[in-house]
Design an enzyme around this catalytic site. Structure first.
Site, PDB file in Angstrom:
ATOM      1  N   SER A  73       0.807  -1.215   0.000  1.00 21.59           N
ATOM      2  CA  SER A  73       0.000   0.000   0.000  1.00 21.59           C
ATOM      3  C   SER A  73       0.841   1.268   0.000  1.00 21.59           C
ATOM      4  O   SER A  73       2.061   1.233   0.057  1.00 21.59           O
ATOM      5  CB  SER A  73      -0.893   0.000   1.240  1.00 21.59           C
ATOM      6  N   SER A  74       0.141   2.378   0.007  1.00 26.26           N
ATOM      7  CA  SER A  74       0.818   3.674   0.063  1.00 26.26           C
ATOM      8  C   SER A  74       1.465   3.913   1.420  1.00 26.26           C
ATOM      9  O   SER A  74       2.214   4.866   1.591  1.00 26.26           O
ATOM     10  CB  SER A  74      -0.184   4.794  -0.256  1.00 26.26           C
TER      11      SER A  74
END
Length: 151
Positions: A73-74
């Site tokens: 993910s970010s």
């Protein structure tokens, strides 16, 4: 071949593109597995904690991390930013695939970082080699670890 020749250290030089400038050197930690930031590392120690990762239990703190790139993910960049704040960040990043996660993670870590190499660093760098990264010049110097029993 005589023992003197066998004991000489081999140095390899590869060139690449700067992502984050600076110069750093250290022992290489190499993996062919992508690294997940969120849930994949412990930012307090710089240790890979991802269950099935080949580096599980090993710390990249102060080492030159050589790997394909980021996954997940970010939150990747936030976790690597935390490693910088906790003094457990890699000394430098050498990676093959540029993504927005990888770029932001390199920037917030402040570690010299390079990509787009003329030769795949995963093919010429091994864990334990000494690596000097001069991202400003786009040069990586690899001093191969001495082979045991080379005499």
């Amino acid at each position: 071949m005589n023992a003197a020749v066998l004991n000489e250290q081999q140095t390899i030089v590869i060139r690449g593109r700067k992502v984050v400038g600076g110069v750093a050197e250290g022992e290489a930690l190499v993996t062919r597995d992508r690294i997940s930031g969120w849930g994949g590392i412990d930012p307090r120690t710089g240790t890979v904690v991802e269950t099935r990762h080949e580096l599980r239990g090993q710390s990249f703190a102060g080492k030159v991390l050589v790997f394909p790139g980021a996954k997940g993910s970010s939150g990747w960049s936030a976790m690597f930013h935390m490693t910088r704040l906790m003094n457990s960040a890699p000394a430098a990043f050498l990676f093959n695939e540029m993504t927005t996660k990888m770029a932001l993670g390199a920037v917030v870590t402040h570690a010299p970082s390079m990509t787009d190499f003329e030769r795949d660093p995963l093919e010429c760098i091994e864990t334990g080699d000494w690596v000097r990264v001069d991202a400003d010049r786009g040069v990586v110097e690899i001093t191969k670890k001495k082979q045991e029993g080379a005499e």
